[in-house]
Design a protein around this motif. Sequence first.
Motif, PDB file in Angstrom:
ATOM      1  N   ARG A 169       6.594  12.620   9.393  1.00  0.00           N
ATOM      2  CA  ARG A 169       5.665  12.260   8.325  1.00  0.00           C
ATOM      3  C   ARG A 169       5.569  13.357   7.262  1.00  0.00           C
ATOM      4  O   ARG A 169       5.585  13.084   6.061  1.00  0.00           O
ATOM      5  N   TYR A 229      -0.335   7.743   1.635  1.00  0.00           N
ATOM      6  CA  TYR A 229       1.061   7.477   1.997  1.00  0.00           C
ATOM      7  C   TYR A 229       1.297   7.851   3.456  1.00  0.00           C
ATOM      8  O   TYR A 229       1.878   7.084   4.222  1.00  0.00           O
ATOM      9  N   ALA A 277       0.422   3.961  -2.931  1.00  0.00           N
ATOM     10  CA  ALA A 277       0.167   5.370  -2.627  1.00  0.00           C
ATOM     11  C   ALA A 277       1.255   6.249  -3.246  1.00  0.00           C
ATOM     12  O   ALA A 277       0.963   7.320  -3.794  1.00  0.00           O
ATOM     13  N   TRP A 278       2.508   5.809  -3.158  1.00  0.00           N
ATOM     14  CA  TRP A 278       3.628   6.557  -3.750  1.00  0.00           C
ATOM     15  C   TRP A 278       3.418   6.687  -5.256  1.00  0.00           C
ATOM     16  O   TRP A 278       3.505   7.781  -5.815  1.00  0.00           O
ATOM     17  N   LEU A 333       7.085  13.345  -2.034  1.00  0.00           N
ATOM     18  CA  LEU A 333       6.175  12.745  -3.002  1.00  0.00           C
ATOM     19  C   LEU A 333       5.712  13.811  -3.981  1.00  0.00           C
ATOM     20  O   LEU A 333       4.612  14.334  -3.891  1.00  0.00           O
ATOM     21  N   ARG A 347       0.831  -1.215   0.000  1.00  0.00           N
ATOM     22  CA  ARG A 347       0.000   0.000   0.000  1.00  0.00           C
ATOM     23  C   ARG A 347       0.864   1.263   0.000  1.00  0.00           C
ATOM     24  O   ARG A 347       0.492   2.267  -0.610  1.00  0.00           O
ATOM     25  N   GLN A 348       2.036   1.215   0.664  1.00  0.00           N
ATOM     26  CA  GLN A 348       2.963   2.350   0.597  1.00  0.00           C
ATOM     27  C   GLN A 348       3.361   2.613  -0.856  1.00  0.00           C
ATOM     28  O   GLN A 348       3.324   3.751  -1.331  1.00  0.00           O
ATOM     29  N   VAL A 387       6.280  12.912   3.248  1.00  0.00           N
ATOM     30  CA  VAL A 387       5.228  13.134   2.254  1.00  0.00           C
ATOM     31  C   VAL A 387       5.637  14.239   1.283  1.00  0.00           C
ATOM     32  O   VAL A 387       5.298  14.182   0.096  1.00  0.00           O
ATOM     33  N   ARG A 403       0.805   9.066  -6.233  1.00  0.00           N
ATOM     34  CA  ARG A 403       1.051  10.410  -5.705  1.00  0.00           C
ATOM     35  C   ARG A 403      -0.050  10.817  -4.724  1.00  0.00           C
ATOM     36  O   ARG A 403      -0.466  11.959  -4.667  1.00  0.00           O
TER      37      ARG A 403
END
Length: 171
Positions: free
Chosen positions: A68, A47, A38-39, A75, A34-35, A72, A42
């Motif tokens: 965090r 993320y 999400a990356w 990204l 899932r990371q 982020v 974008r």
Amino acid sequence: MKIAARLILPLILAATPLAAAPGDEAAVRDAIGRQVAAWNARDGAAYASLLAEDVVLVTDTGKMLRGRDAAVAELGADAPQVRIGDMSVSFPTEDLALAHVRYAVPPVEVAETQLLRRAPSGWIAVSQQMTVVQAAGAPVAVAAPPAAPAKPKRCILATKSGDCWLSGKSK
């Protein structure tokens, strides 16, 4: 002997990795998947939900991101697409997972060590360290053996301080 066993046995047991609870390894693999999703999408909110508030992330260029928000912020629209390769997961404690992940991040491959913590929402990353391994598909470079040292020249005429004014070949 009994005293030594009483002192050493707890140390051995403490150093032995724990067996994961049923489903934990799959849940850690899913969190890392899932990371990456999400990356690649974008999706900063998705993320961020997979990172601890105080996450420490060391990028493949050595840049240290603390928190965090800093992670982020990396990204951006120019962030490369990532594909998961090989992965291994172990559990130093029942609430910590250690993942070693190989990613294809064209034009390179990246190896990552990630520490995840069990949270009420699932497994979240608390630390990530990335290292560029090599250009994707490129052969691994092997260093050439060192060259043989040149033969020293023989000093024919030297000063009192030892500097050589005239030299010739060694025999």
